[in-house]
Enzyme design. Structure first.
Site, PDB file in Angstrom:
ATOM      1  N   TYR A 189       0.978  -1.456  -0.303  1.00  0.00           N
ATOM      2  CA  TYR A 189       0.509  -0.460   0.375  1.00  0.00           C
ATOM      3  C   TYR A 189       0.410   1.528   0.356  1.00  0.00           C
ATOM      4  O   TYR A 189       0.858   2.298  -0.518  1.00  0.00           O
ATOM      5  CB  TYR A 189      -0.980  -0.238   0.739  1.00  0.00           C
ATOM      6  CG  TYR A 189      -2.337  -0.831   0.945  1.00  0.00           C
ATOM      7  CD1 TYR A 189      -2.514  -2.180   1.060  1.00  0.00           C
ATOM      8  CD2 TYR A 189      -3.525   0.077   1.515  1.00  0.00           C
ATOM      9  CE1 TYR A 189      -3.653  -2.439   0.407  1.00  0.00           C
ATOM     10  CE2 TYR A 189      -4.912  -0.311   0.775  1.00  0.00           C
ATOM     11  CZ  TYR A 189      -4.902  -1.868   1.182  1.00  0.00           C
ATOM     12  OH  TYR A 189      -5.737  -2.603   0.971  1.00  0.00           O
TER      13      TYR A 189
ATOM     14  N   LYS B 195       2.617 -15.393   2.269  1.00  0.00           N
ATOM     15  CA  LYS B 195       3.135 -15.635   1.087  1.00  0.00           C
ATOM     16  C   LYS B 195       3.982 -16.368   0.729  1.00  0.00           C
ATOM     17  O   LYS B 195       5.364 -15.496   0.148  1.00  0.00           O
ATOM     18  CB  LYS B 195       2.245 -15.226  -0.448  1.00  0.00           C
ATOM     19  CG  LYS B 195       2.395 -15.683  -1.813  1.00  0.00           C
ATOM     20  CD  LYS B 195       1.760 -16.407  -2.083  1.00  0.00           C
ATOM     21  CE  LYS B 195       1.303 -17.686  -2.514  1.00  0.00           C
ATOM     22  NZ  LYS B 195       0.465 -18.455  -3.077  1.00  0.00           N
TER      23      LYS B 195
ATOM     24  N   ASP C 217      -2.743 -18.089   0.868  1.00  0.00           N
ATOM     25  CA  ASP C 217      -4.012 -18.664   0.062  1.00  0.00           C
ATOM     26  C   ASP C 217      -5.119 -20.007   0.259  1.00  0.00           C
ATOM     27  O   ASP C 217      -5.828 -19.294   0.644  1.00  0.00           O
ATOM     28  CB  ASP C 217      -3.708 -19.380  -1.954  1.00  0.00           C
ATOM     29  CG  ASP C 217      -2.755 -20.623  -1.612  1.00  0.00           C
ATOM     30  OD1 ASP C 217      -1.864 -20.510  -0.901  1.00  0.00           O
ATOM     31  OD2 ASP C 217      -1.690 -21.036  -2.182  1.00  0.00           O
TER      32      ASP C 217
ATOM     33  N   ASP D  62      -6.822  -6.161   3.849  1.00  0.00           N
ATOM     34  CA  ASP D  62      -7.486  -6.184   3.228  1.00  0.00           C
ATOM     35  C   ASP D  62      -8.585  -7.070   2.900  1.00  0.00           C
ATOM     36  O   ASP D  62     -10.328  -6.777   3.317  1.00  0.00           O
ATOM     37  CB  ASP D  62      -7.421  -5.242   2.480  1.00  0.00           C
ATOM     38  CG  ASP D  62      -8.155  -4.336   0.957  1.00  0.00           C
ATOM     39  OD1 ASP D  62      -8.797  -3.728   1.652  1.00  0.00           O
ATOM     40  OD2 ASP D  62      -8.194  -4.527   0.389  1.00  0.00           O
TER      41      ASP D  62
ATOM     42  N   ASP E 186     -13.185  -8.721   3.954  1.00  0.00           N
ATOM     43  CA  ASP E 186     -13.469  -8.660   3.373  1.00  0.00           C
ATOM     44  C   ASP E 186     -14.381 -10.228   3.621  1.00  0.00           C
ATOM     45  O   ASP E 186     -16.077 -10.880   3.805  1.00  0.00           O
ATOM     46  CB  ASP E 186     -13.871  -7.810   2.226  1.00  0.00           C
ATOM     47  CG  ASP E 186     -14.344  -6.595   2.197  1.00  0.00           C
ATOM     48  OD1 ASP E 186     -13.555  -6.061   2.894  1.00  0.00           O
ATOM     49  OD2 ASP E 186     -14.711  -5.679   0.598  1.00  0.00           O
TER      50      ASP E 186
HETATM   51  C1  IPM Z   1     -10.338  -1.109   3.943  1.00  0.00           C
HETATM   52  C2  IPM Z   1     -10.502  -0.176   2.670  1.00  0.00           C
HETATM   53  C3  IPM Z   1      -9.120   0.492   2.147  1.00  0.00           C
HETATM   54  C4  IPM Z   1      -8.046  -0.606   2.301  1.00  0.00           C
HETATM   55  C5  IPM Z   1     -10.012   1.464   1.000  1.00  0.00           C
HETATM   56  C6  IPM Z   1     -10.875   1.979   0.977  1.00  0.00           C
HETATM   57  C7  IPM Z   1      -8.770   2.005   0.709  1.00  0.00           C
HETATM   58  O1  IPM Z   1     -10.950  -1.089   1.280  1.00  0.00           O
HETATM   59  O2  IPM Z   1     -10.259  -0.316   4.929  1.00  0.00           O
HETATM   60  O3  IPM Z   1     -10.297  -1.903   4.062  1.00  0.00           O
HETATM   61  O4  IPM Z   1      -7.953  -1.051   1.114  1.00  0.00           O
HETATM   62  O5  IPM Z   1      -7.113  -0.496   2.591  1.00  0.00           O
HETATM   63 MG    MG Z   2     -10.958  -3.131   2.368  1.00  0.00          MG
END
Ligand code: IPM
Ligand code: MG
Length: 364
Positions: A144, A194, A226, A250, A254
């Site tokens: 990042y 990884k 993975d 990240d 999700d």
């Molecule tokens: C998160 C989001 C952010 C990230 C984006 C909006 C920059 O997806 O906080 O998980 O990738 O960190």
């Molecule tokens: Mg995110």
């Protein structure tokens, strides 16, 4: 409990941010009243809302406000109207800028399957039952932030480049956080990398292992990312603390959100040595913004994390979580969680229901 005073910067941001933050602030104010905590809440602009007013997603005044605060409460940033903007003024830059400038290297994303929502997950109840994971994502390093980065022309064609880089001290401090956190939980750490392909995470694995030697009471396992992605949907109950890099965290967070049934339930805390930021992880959801449809529970649970980590009120944090659990038990659902037999309610009504449940428990 007198002369407890905290400065909180409130950045509602874009999309559903303002409406969920409004409900979260109601909850925060109730707790402050019950505990005799003085709160100094000041609103500021970030994200697309800031770009529209000031031409930048993170105006210097907002950054100063965040730096001067004990904690930041943030809604969400981003939306279709800002997607075509140059990279450095996109709303997401506000988040990345705050993380970097406040030194928020540790991102805590708890993933808990509430019993009353067990059927809301797209996965089978017997798989998600018992899920109680803390994803600890490194937040200020890795790909990042690594340099060089950018898109440039080389030999007459465009190439895009990012750099995945970790210095050992960056790994060490998140490792310490992981092992310390695990000591307050079920004493198990899974580190995700990884290392079979990427040297930056080969170092990650080495440093995590070194730090782990200082915590013989905590069990450490390493998984490739993975495999971890697969294990999360195969047997999520095996996990306690997952510690991983910025990018992997990240993605895995999700994925893990779906174990709970809705991303509208996941809070987060981003902690550094001096600062803290709390935000729901769901994003700005522009398609439902301003319609009283958003789920405020992730924002409210982010306030619970603030109570625990910044205000030093873990008991109050548990009370807020209990109030959320109780409202769900009563069958109240926002649209993201609505199923037959439950009552769909709006953002404000959900916030109010949590406040009522909290008041019912009364002052201490
Ligand atoms: C998160 C989001 C952010 C990230 C984006 C909006 C920059 O997806 O906080 O998980 O990738 O960190
Ligand atoms: Mg995110």
């Amino acid at each position: 409990m007198t002369d407890r005073r905290f400065r909180i910067a409130v950045f509602p941001g874009d999309g559903i941010g303002p409406e969920v933050i409004r409900q979260a602030v109601r909850v925060l104010e109730i707790v402050a009243r019950h505990t005799g905590t003085a709160l100094d809440l000041t609103e500021g602009l970030v994200g697309g809302a800031a770009y529209d007013r000031c031409g930048t997603p993170l105006p210097p005044e907002s950054l100063d406000q965040a730096l001067a605060s004990d904690a930041v409460l943030l809604g969400a940033v981003g939306g279709p109207s800002w997607e075509a903007l140059p990279y450095d003024v996109r709303p997401e830059r506000a988040l990345l800028g705050l993380r970097e400038r406040l030194g928020l290297f540790a991102n805590l994303r708890p993933v808990v399957a509430f019993e009353d929502l067990i059927d809301a997950s797209p996965l089978k109840a017997e798989i998600v039952r018992g899920t109680d994971i803390l994803i600890l994502r490194e937040l200020t390093g890795g790909v990042y932030f690594g340099r060089p980065r950018g898109i440039r022309v080389e030999d007459g064609r465009r190439v895009g480049v990012n750099t995945m880089i970790y210095a050992e001290e960056e790994i060490r401090r998140i490792a310490v956080k992981a092992f310390e956190t695990a000591r307050g939980r079920r004493k198990r750490v899974v580190s995700v990398d990884k290392a079979n392909v990427l040297e930056s995470t080969e170092l990650w694995r080495d440093v995590i292992t070194e730090v782990g030697r200082g915590y013989p009471d905590v069990a450490l396992r390493h998984l490739y990312v993975d495999n971890c992605a697969m294990q999360l949907v195969l047997n999520p109950a095996q996990f306690d603390v997952i510690v991983t890099t910025n990018l992997f965290g990240d993605i895995l967070s999700d994925e893990a959100a779906m174990l709970t049934g809705s991303i509208g339930l996941l809070p987060s805390a981003s902690l550094g040595d001096r600062h803290a930021l709390y935000e729901p992880i769901h994003g700005s959801a522009p398609d439902i913004a301003g319609q009283d449809l958003a789920n405020p529970l992730a924002a409210i649970l982010s306030v619970a994390m603030m109570l625990e980590h910044t205000l030093g009120l873990p008991g109050e944090a548990r009370r807020v979580e209990d109030a959320v659990r109780q409202v769900l038990r009563e069958g109240r659902r926002t649209r993201d969680l609505h199923r037959e037999g439950t009552t769909p309610i709006g953002t404000a009504a959900m916030g109010k229901a949590v406040c009522v449940a909290l008041e019912r428990k009364g002052a201490r």
